[in-house]
Write an enzyme that holds these catalytic residues in place. Structure first.
Site, PDB file in Angstrom:
ATOM      1  N   LYS A  98     -78.844  31.166  44.188  1.00 63.33           N
ATOM      2  CA  LYS A  98     -77.456  30.707  44.349  1.00 63.33           C
ATOM      3  C   LYS A  98     -77.232  30.134  45.757  1.00 63.33           C
ATOM      4  O   LYS A  98     -76.646  29.061  45.909  1.00 63.33           O
ATOM      5  CB  LYS A  98     -76.526  31.903  44.110  1.00 63.33           C
TER       6      LYS A  98
ATOM      7  N   GLU B 164     -73.228  39.702  55.679  1.00 60.02           N
ATOM      8  CA  GLU B 164     -74.025  40.891  55.408  1.00 60.02           C
ATOM      9  C   GLU B 164     -75.458  40.480  55.074  1.00 60.02           C
ATOM     10  O   GLU B 164     -75.675  39.525  54.352  1.00 60.02           O
ATOM     11  CB  GLU B 164     -73.390  41.649  54.233  1.00 60.02           C
TER      12      GLU B 164
ATOM     13  N   CYS C 197     -78.880  36.212  44.926  1.00 57.18           N
ATOM     14  CA  CYS C 197     -78.633  35.600  46.246  1.00 57.18           C
ATOM     15  C   CYS C 197     -79.445  34.336  46.502  1.00 57.18           C
ATOM     16  O   CYS C 197     -78.875  33.261  46.657  1.00 57.18           O
ATOM     17  CB  CYS C 197     -78.899  36.620  47.336  1.00 57.18           C
TER      18      CYS C 197
END
Ligand code: UGA
Length: 429
Positions: free
Chosen positions: A263, A151, A260
């Site tokens: 990480k 995604e 996001c």
């Protein structure tokens, strides 16, 4: 089609809702009963523009439902999407225990052919592991396929990104699940890239790392701009008009954050290390990002000289505009650093104050952005909320004991701010 989404975080909830919006029959599963109860009662666990109305509309139409039972989700659908968290471990690698657990649960509930699609951001080779796990734990001898469908939505623009994707990536091991995946995505009118699972998994980490690299690149350029009197926005505009480069993600800032990029960068560096490649380019992206915050704090220190006892207003707590998400937020990091130096903080965010309260204490939360500067020695802009551009600058200047504004997001024009009487310090200008 009948679809189940396991995990109702940013990705799972928005994906499930958008699938329902285009006419699919969707069951969203979450093991957190409280979250399921909240959703069943019409509540929203996250703030995402346009999401609440879309959920309500599809629940009312009978196309979207919520449950905490994975078994129910598996029984009701032909295609099961996994959208559970893949948090970082202390060494930067990815904790895949939620994925593994869900794979086992799906396997235990399967009684007929299913397509199991991973939507969570995972290291390359995870699809293979999921397939092995399902095979091992599935008691009924039924056939299944696994697929990868990363995604690319951005928080704050999640509904928009999902309804109008640039592309849809589908990774498969055999042609069998392709027709179903194409049918699911047909209403979104986006190009569909069908590839192998490892490539699909790599596309996600490679894309996020490249976007983070773009931001660090322009942040490095901002240092040269500050040293020479050039303007980083002019440089970004000039570079961005080259369609091979593009203007987006070239906004210099006090650094990127969120759940996001930081990480995924660490994970991709770790994955590369495990594959025998030292991805030093990405390590430098991390270093530039950390330095950017250090440089911003130094700028505040150099201007204010002593921060102990100084009152500072901070506009923005979310890691970016349009969200209430404060995970890995540069704005929260900045507040902690200023508090550590002994500053007294008045803070405001249009949406993120409730989520900030447990992690940012010892500050005054202010409801109106125009009241934040009241009695402060300086004001700081830490998040790129567009409404901050509507700040009452005249009032703000009068409220401040000294008209000093540090803009970590380059929201205002340098010349105009100076004409208004501000000591205005931004990034790379
Ligand atoms: C990012 C990607 O953009 C999505 O495509 C991806 O799906 C998502 O991660 C994910 O993996 O789930 P997100 O973290 O929601 O999305 O937010 P971004 O809009 O990418 O912003 C990330 C950070 O970079 C924010 O702190 C933002 O303020 C900062 N940023 C962004 C800049 O400092 N400069 C820019 O030019 C753009």
């Amino acid at each position: 089609m009948k679809l189940t989404i396991i995990g109702t975080g940013y990705v799972g909830l928005v994906t499930g809702t958008c699938f329902a919006e285009v006419g699919h029959q969707v069951v969203c599963v979450d093991r957190d009963q409280q979250k399921v109860d909240l959703l069943l009662a019409g509540g929203m666990p996250i703030y995402e523009p346009g999401l609440d109305e879309m959920v309500a509309r599809n629940v009312a139409a009978g196309r979207l439902s919520f449950t905490s039972s994975t078994r129910e989700g598996v029984e009701k659908s032909d295609v099961i999407f996994i959208a559970v968290p893949t948090p970082p471990l202390p060494d930067g690698s990815v904790d895949l225990s939620f994925i593994e657990l869900v794979a086992r649960e799906i396997a235990g509930a399967m009684t007929s052919y299913k397509i199991i699609v991973d939507k969570s951001t995972v290291p390359v080779n995870t699809g293979e592991r999921v397939a092995e796990t399902i095979k091992r734990y599935c008691k009924a001898k039924v056939e299944f396929d696994v697929a990868s469908n990363p995604e690319f939505l951005r928080e704050g623009f999640a509904v928009e990104d999902l309804m109008r994707p640039d592309r849809v990536v589908v990774g498969v091991r055999s042609p069998r699940p392709v027709a179903a995946m194409k049918e699911i995505y047909a209403p979104f009118n986006a190009p569909i890239i069908v590839t192998d699972i490892n490539s699909a998994e790599l596309i996600k980490h490679a894309a996020n790392s490249f976007l983070a690299l773009k931001i660090s690149y322009i942040n490095a350029i901002s240092i040269l701009c500050e040293a020479t009197g050039a303007n980083v926005q002019e440089v970004a505009n000039g570079m961005g008009m080259d369609i091979r480069i593009g203007r987006r993600f070239l906004d210099a800032s006090l650094g990127f954050g969120g759940s996001c990029f930081p990480k995924d960068l660490s994970a991709f560096i770790k994955i590369s290390e495990q594959l025998g490649y030292d991805f030093r380019l990405l390590k430098e992206v991390q270093t530039i990002n950390a330095n950017q915050m250090d440089r911003f704090v130094k700028k505040i220190n150099d201007t204010m000289w002593v921060l102990k006892g100084k009152r500072i207003g901070v506009l923005g707590l979310a890691f970016k505009q349009n969200t209430d998400d404060v995970r890995m937020s540069p704005a929260i990091d900045l507040c902690h650093r200023l508090l550590h130096e002994g500053a007294i903080l008045r803070v405001h965010d249009p949406k993120a104050m409730e989520k900030a309260k447990p992690i940012l204490q010892g500050v005054t939360y202010v409801d109106d952005m125009n009241d934040v500067a009241e009695g402060c020695d300086a004001l700081v802009i830490a998040t790129e909320w567009p409404q901050f551009k509507q700040l009452d600058l005249e009032k703000t200047r009068k409220c401040l004991t000294h008209p000093i504004l540090f803009d970590g997001r380059n929201l205002f024009d340098v010349k105009e701010m100076e004409e208004l009487g501000f000591i205005y310090k931004s990034i790379g200008r």
